[in-house]
Design an enzyme around this catalytic site. Structure first.
Site, mmCIF file in Angstrom:
data_model
loop_
_atom_site.group_PDB
_atom_site.id
_atom_site.type_symbol
_atom_site.label_atom_id
_atom_site.label_comp_id
_atom_site.label_asym_id
_atom_site.label_seq_id
_atom_site.Cartn_x
_atom_site.Cartn_y
_atom_site.Cartn_z
ATOM 1 N N ASN A 120 4.587 34.410 12.982
ATOM 2 C CA ASN A 120 5.183 33.908 12.157
ATOM 3 C C ASN A 120 5.741 35.287 11.858
ATOM 4 O OD1 ASN A 120 4.521 31.807 10.288
ATOM 5 N ND2 ASN A 120 3.717 33.164 9.104
ATOM 6 N N LYS A 178 -1.753 38.909 6.264
ATOM 7 C CA LYS A 178 -1.392 38.781 7.749
ATOM 8 C C LYS A 178 -0.395 39.282 8.688
ATOM 9 C CE LYS A 178 -0.594 34.134 7.378
ATOM 10 N NZ LYS A 178 -0.866 33.438 6.363
ATOM 11 N N HIS A 183 -2.314 26.001 1.264
ATOM 12 C CA HIS A 183 -1.737 24.520 1.983
ATOM 13 C C HIS A 183 -2.531 23.286 2.185
ATOM 14 C CE1 HIS A 183 1.255 27.533 3.002
ATOM 15 N NE2 HIS A 183 -0.327 28.613 3.873
#
Length: 437
Positions: free
Chosen positions: A144, A121, A194
């Site tokens: 981010n 990403k 995660h």
């Protein structure tokens, strides 16, 4: 100054975490006329906002009457006491991206592109931003990656058209967002990651899927076909158009020096689909693909010495993100040419996702906490040097590598056993390479 919006005037917010996005949040809210309570465990961070906010820990005060608690994406809401404190007070927990979403109606006309996915990403976000910039449209990149979006000046339209905000969005940021209606939403891929923050893999998938759920009916979705087929993410989606990344008929990457390997072909296809949706013509897009420069720590060519290429892919913090890097350098004349530096703080006890590309590796150099375990896993597949330290791995690889080979730092692990973050690990690799003679 960044974004200032009257939508926050007269409201009350608590801000927990005063790193870059937290500081930008306090600046925006205070300048917009909101009352702000802020906190960070670091004294110097608190001092930086003392003139703009009341200093108090939101987890220890009465939150009734607040309009929101703005937390850093790094705050583990499944374990942190702020989650229960806010719930009991009936106050939403949000992030800086949600504040941006709330402010959008007061900003000059614009579009928003949101990019998420487990891997790729950052590169795709930077690539889309680069293409839009080369096309002459006003654009900002944030989320981010790069500077916090609230800390950047609002975009004004120019002769080409309205500006485009390009946002890289982690699952944590999406979790803290409810109002971000992306004109174009991109999902590159989903692999387990995660999982300490979610109720299993499906919880992680559901987090990513919310990027589409927030879109209005004229939004466009760009999605990896395999991900959609496996998870049916768009089943309840009501947007205008869905585009599969694989439907972009581009296969030749030879003119894009910073976009090599199958993973970067997917990134490029996603960027092409997005930018065509924004009305950018193909010649402009292809020129921008050719001029794009690698991001630091993401398949970054650091140096060529004695015919050996040194590549910093420190951002590869799990096996799924390392696998494409191994695929980017296939054997030449049947001879494997990758000298793979792998290891760190392991997220899994295997390298199964990398296994299909083991044939591309001439020699592995294991480092960090996972080094011994990975050395045992790899010895039956390739030559292995249990190097332990990154600097030693670089020196040993340099002695063995032949002209045409690639020394690749792609650790498949987090960095926290030996380094502050993946950037520090990548910088240490670059320094070790620079020291070679």
């Amino acid at each position: 100054m960044g974004i200032v919006s009257n939508v926050f005037a007269g409201k009350r917010y608590a801000v927990l975490g005063l790193a870059r996005s937290g500081l930008a949040t306090v600046e925006t809210l205070a300048a917009s006329g909101a009352t702000v309570v802020a906190w960070d465990s670091r004294e110097e961070a608190r001092a930086a906002v003392a003139d703009k906010a009341e200093l108090a820990d939101p987890a220890e005060i009465d939150l009734k009457g607040f309009d929101g608690v703005v937390v850093s994406p790094g705050v583990p809401l499944n374990r942190h006491p702020i989650a229960m404190q806010a719930k009991l007070a009936g106050v939403p927990i949000i992030g800086d991206i949600e504040l941006f979403g709330l402010a959008r109606p007061t900003l000059p006309p614009h579009k928003v592109v949101g990019i998420t996915g487990t891997n790729g990403k950052s590169t795709t976000t930077a690539l889309i931003h680069h293409i839009i910039e080369q096309a002459g449209y006003p654009t900002r990149m944030g989320g981010n990656i790069g500077l916090p979006i609230l800390g950047q000046e609002p975009l004004e339209p120019n002769l080409k058209g309205v500006g485009v905000y390009v946002l890289e969005l982690s699952s944590y940021q999406i979790d803290l967002t409810h109002s971000l209606d992306c004109d174009v939403a991109v999902l590159l891929n989903i692999t387990p990651d995660h999982l300490d923050r979610y109720n299993g893999f499906e919880g992680y998938v559901a987090s990513k899927a919310r990027l589409f759920a927030m879109q209005s009916s004229d939004g466009v979705a760009i999605i990896d076909a395999a991900t959609e087929a496996k998870h049916q993410i768009l089943d309840d989606w009501s947007g205008h158009e869905a585009i599969e990344i694989d439907s972009v008929n581009v296969t030749d990457q030879s003119a894009w020096p910073s976009l090599q390997g199958p993973h970067n072909l997917q990134n490029a296809r996603a960027a092409i689909a997005c930018c065509r949706t924004l009305g950018i013509d193909l010649p402009t897009i292809f020129n921008a693909l050719a001029s794009f420069a690698s991001l630091p720590h993401r398949m970054q060519a650091v140096r060529t010495l004695n015919g050996v290429l040194y590549v910093n892919d420190s951002k590869a913090t799990n096996p799924a993100s390392t696998a494409p890097a191994l695929a980017a350098f296939p054997p030449v004349n049947g001879r494997p040419r990758i000298h793979w530096i792998v290891g760190g703080l392991a997220k899994t006890d295997n390298l199964d996702e990398c296994a299909p590309r083991f044939g591309n590796v001439a020699h592995a150099y294991t480092i960090g906490e996972a080094g011994h375990m990975f050395a045992d896993l790899l010895r039956s597949h390739m030559a292995v040097d249990d190097s332990e330290m990154l600097s030693a791995a670089v020196r040993r690889a340099a002695r063995v590598a032949q002209p045409g080979d690639v020394v690749l730092l792609s650790p498949a692990c987090a960095s926290f056993d030996q380094f502050r973050d993946f950037e520090a690990r990548g910088d240490a690799f670059a320094a070790a390479v620079a020291a070679l003679e």
